[in-house]
Design a protein around this motif. Sequence first.
Motif: not given
Length: 215
Positions: A89-105
């Motif tokens: 579940w922590l790995v899932s959070c990491q992946v989701l957070a990175v994708i969100a950062l890329l979308l934010q950029i």
Amino acid sequence: MKAARSCLLCVTVVFVVIAVLCHVIALATSSWLKSSDDRVINFLEIGLWQACFDRYLHTHETPHRTYDGCHELGSNYYASIRDWLVPGWLVSCQVLAVIALLLQIVGLVFVLLLLLWVLCRWICCNGKDDPCERILLYATPIIWIVTGMFLMMTVMIFADNAFRLQCKDYWLEGGEPNANHLSYSWGFEIAACIFSFISGGLLIWVVVLKGREKF
């Protein structure tokens, strides 16, 4: 109407920048889950990328090893316990957070381009529609709404699992169920989620104002 649209885009840029900054702070800090009483369990705090201990003796290792200080979850320091320390579940959070950062950029670039486009048309008094502007106008709010969804999933998955899984093994070892609490890094992620949704809503309003210009 064009002046209102330009002002609304300027306000949106402010919310977009705040959303990006909050997300970056959440990613850069490790106080997602923090111990309320580190004297009991020797656990200090953990984030998406870093964990901090205070002379913690890992009883599941043979021979037993004491962990101290703050180290990256992917470092060699935690190599022997990484599978246990970093659950799925922590790995899932990491992946989701990175994708969100890329979308934010991407979303930030789109918002700035859209603002420049609208300002140039307003100053130059050019009333002709452009396909590029239309693409930016409809794609940008979608990006920010989707970004908010990814951030919301990150926040919910972390909050839902942090207390129920790993905690019962070592974060609450010898302590009470309320010995740990979600801290400011998690709060910044919530703020990033809220501001992302607000940005998406404001951009939808911009689309509505654009549509009213034709009537």
